[in-house]
Design an enzyme around this catalytic site. Structure first.
Site, short mmCIF file in Angstrom:
data_model
loop_
_atom_site.label_atom_id
_atom_site.label_comp_id
_atom_site.label_asym_id
_atom_site.label_seq_id
_atom_site.Cartn_x
_atom_site.Cartn_y
_atom_site.Cartn_z
N VAL A 138 -12.02 -19.55 11.00
CA VAL A 138 -12.68 -20.41 11.91
C VAL A 138 -13.97 -20.68 11.68
O VAL A 138 -14.60 -21.88 11.57
CB VAL A 138 -12.55 -19.79 13.43
CG1 VAL A 138 -13.15 -20.79 14.51
CG2 VAL A 138 -11.31 -19.26 13.84
N ALA A 143 -21.28 -23.18 12.07
CA ALA A 143 -20.63 -23.23 13.57
C ALA A 143 -20.08 -21.72 13.51
O ALA A 143 -18.90 -21.55 13.01
CB ALA A 143 -19.59 -24.30 13.54
N GLY A 144 -20.65 -20.87 14.24
CA GLY A 144 -20.25 -19.37 14.39
C GLY A 144 -19.69 -19.30 15.96
O GLY A 144 -18.69 -19.65 16.39
N TRP A 169 -17.78 -16.32 6.14
CA TRP A 169 -17.61 -15.09 6.56
C TRP A 169 -16.10 -14.58 6.96
O TRP A 169 -15.80 -14.15 8.06
CB TRP A 169 -18.38 -14.88 8.00
CG TRP A 169 -19.82 -15.50 8.18
CD1 TRP A 169 -20.16 -16.58 8.95
CD2 TRP A 169 -20.82 -15.36 7.10
NE1 TRP A 169 -21.42 -16.99 8.67
CE2 TRP A 169 -21.87 -16.14 7.59
CE3 TRP A 169 -21.05 -14.35 6.06
CZ2 TRP A 169 -23.18 -16.04 6.71
CZ3 TRP A 169 -22.47 -14.47 5.43
CH2 TRP A 169 -23.44 -15.31 6.09
N ILE A 170 -15.31 -14.98 5.94
CA ILE A 170 -13.79 -14.97 6.18
C ILE A 170 -13.30 -13.45 5.78
O ILE A 170 -13.25 -13.12 4.71
CB ILE A 170 -12.89 -15.84 5.83
CG1 ILE A 170 -13.54 -17.34 6.25
CG2 ILE A 170 -11.40 -15.69 6.02
CD1 ILE A 170 -13.59 -17.42 7.68
N GLN A 290 -32.32 22.38 24.64
CA GLN A 290 -31.83 21.33 25.90
C GLN A 290 -31.86 19.92 25.57
O GLN A 290 -30.63 19.40 26.07
CB GLN A 290 -32.73 21.87 27.05
CG GLN A 290 -32.54 22.88 27.72
CD GLN A 290 -33.04 23.15 28.94
OE1 GLN A 290 -34.14 22.59 29.15
NE2 GLN A 290 -32.35 24.00 29.89
N GLN A 348 -29.30 10.85 14.45
CA GLN A 348 -30.62 11.53 14.81
C GLN A 348 -30.33 13.07 14.64
O GLN A 348 -31.09 13.62 14.40
CB GLN A 348 -30.88 11.03 16.13
CG GLN A 348 -32.29 11.39 16.64
CD GLN A 348 -33.48 10.59 15.75
OE1 GLN A 348 -33.17 9.73 14.82
NE2 GLN A 348 -34.53 11.06 15.84
N GLU A 375 -15.73 -11.68 16.30
CA GLU A 375 -15.00 -11.78 17.49
C GLU A 375 -15.84 -12.37 18.75
O GLU A 375 -15.33 -11.84 19.93
CB GLU A 375 -14.02 -10.89 17.72
CG GLU A 375 -12.87 -10.96 16.33
CD GLU A 375 -11.83 -10.09 16.38
OE1 GLU A 375 -11.19 -9.79 17.70
OE2 GLU A 375 -11.50 -9.47 15.31
#
Ligand SMILES: Cc1cc2nc3c(=O)[nH]c(=O)nc-3n(C[C@H](O)[C@H](O)[C@H](O)COP(=O)(O)OP(=O)(O)OC[C@H]3O[C@@H](n4cnc5c(N)ncnc54)[C@H](O)[C@@H]3O)c2cc1C
Length: 398
Positions: A138, A143-144, A169-170, A290, A348, A375
């Site tokens: 798509v 166009a994202g 970006w497929i 703690q 961390q 998505e």
């Protein structure tokens, strides 16, 4: 709870699930654990080799049987709760296994839902047995989030359509044998003028323009379509229905992205707990401090919330609640954001050992990042959730 399990067994016992789901969770958990050594080896292969191999292996083990169902049981293995459980377990075990499963399921779903009998017969057996890898195309560089702005054109001719343009970006772009491409055909303006096409990757004029290397390695590519001719029966669904097909797919799969995020986050939380229980510090162990306890507790609360939101979204969808897309967005938004925080906290707690290249915390840190983008970005989810609230308010006021 055993630390090598990818699920919270107490959540699995909730009435959202039935016995078939619990059995599936047990079986996929065992399947993943049996491959513990293999997951270490995955990083010796190229992402393309690993992708092709893992799709085949998942298929041979029957995990794609819902893509070409022969029974009600096969079809049920692809309900929302099952898809989420699968992704949670696979993401816990290995990013590329989750990727192989999810992109194959994602690419086959438009066919399952909108394909003609002939199209299903042609493609779904191969997708279910792993011999045909799919990709869903798509996005374009310009166009994202704004899908309605896409420009790849499909001109109608007497013989079919001619595609010209690019996709960006497929996922699986460099290994797919079949692309589902959303193109502009112009039946209406903006989103009303888009159509979905099934384009075999060996169609003359279709090619991988460029492989792209994301921070978590996988098959990922830009595609080009240059005078790429496809017949009329390459149209999936109806001309002009492309936007609806794409949105329907994304609404369904967003909750599964949340499930994968829970899998990554649970792995990070389990690893952090194991580390601080054994790491000597100040004459005791890190877990005695703690602030360390507070960090672990914070992770646990976030994991519970994320897991429950994913479970609820899947249950709403399986029971046929028409408002399930809002729950899918809520689950994706919360679970992916929470997972990012949990994984960061895990790094961390590992200290310097958490930023060593290819260590588990470092890998998870890279692997989680894109889930807040693909998505539908987190910002797009916020807009979707607010839009659904507004619609519900308006409906109640009538
Ligand atoms: C790992 C990965 C796999 C992918 N796989 C696929 C695939 O298989 N098929 C496919 O088609 N695409 C795929 N994509 C592309 C993905 O769908 C897009 O990256 C996503 O839709 C965002 O589009 P964009 O990158 O162009 O960002 P943009 O849309 O340019 O967004 C940039 C920023 O602007 C923000 N923004 C945009 N619109 C709004 C708004 N209305 N309000 C507030 N903020 C906004 C976004 O939230 C984001 O922070 C993949 C991406 C990744 C990272």
């Amino acid at each position: 709870m055993s630390l090598d399990t990818s699920f919270d067994p107490e959540i699995l016992q909730l009435p959202f699930y039935d016995e078939a789901h619990r059995n599936l969770a047990r079986d996929i958990g065992v399947w993943c654990r049996e491959r513990t050594e293999q997951w270490e080896g995955v990083r010796q292969e190229t992402p393309e080799q690993a992708g092709l191999r893992l799709v085949k292996e998942l298929a041979q083990s029957g995990w794609f049987r819902f893509l070409d169902p022969k029974s009600e049981e096969d079809a049920a293995a692809g309900d929302f709760r099952s898809l989420c459980l699968m992704r949670e377990a696979l993401a816990y075990a290995e990013d590329l296994a989750d990727f192989a499963f999810s992109i194959q399921a994602l690419s086959a779903t438009p066919l399952l839902r909108h394909g003609s009998d002939e199209q299903k017969k042609r493609y779904l057996p191969g997708m279910a047995d792993g011999s045909l890898v799919g990709a869903f195309a798509v996005s374009e560089e310009e166009a994202g989030s704004d899908v309605a702005a896409l420009t790849l054109r499909a001109e109608r001719t007497d013989d079919g359509y001619v595609l010209n343009g690019r996709k960006a970006w497929i996922a699986n772009g460099s290994i797919a044998g079949l692309y589902c491409v959303i193109a502009r055909t112009g039946e209406g303006s903006g989103p009303l003028g888009l159509t979905a096409f099934l384009v075999p990757a060996d169609t003359p004029g279709a090619r991988v323009l460029e492989s792209v290397e994301p921070i978590a390695p996988r098959s990922f590519a830009h595609l080009a379509f240059e005078d790429c001719k496809v017949p009329h029966d390459a149209v999936l669904g109806k001309p002009g229905a492309g936007f609806v097909i794409a949105m329907d797919l994304l609404e369904r799969f967003r909750m599964t992205v949340g499930a994968a995020a829970v899998g990554f986050a649970r792995r990070a939380a389990d690893a952090a707990l194991a580390r601080v229980r054994t790491r000597p510090a100040y004459g005791g162990r890190l877990i005695d401090l703690q602030l360390v306890k507070a960090s672990l507790a914070d992770m646990e609360v976030k994991l519970n919330a994320a897991s429950l939101l994913v479970t609820r979204a899947a249950w709403e969808a399986d029971r046929g609640n028409r408002r399930y897309p809002a729950h899918s967005s809520i689950a994706k938004l919360h679970a992916t954001e929470a997972a990012q925080e949990i994984i960061d906290a895990s790094v961390q707690l590992f200290g310097a050992a958490g930023v060593v290249k290819d260590s588990l915390p470092e890998r998870l840190y890279r692997q989680i990042r894109s889930l807040r983008i693909y998505e539908g970005t987190s910002e797009v989810q916020l807009l979707t959730i607010a839009g659904a609230l507004d619609m519900r308010r308006a409906a109640l006021a009538k």
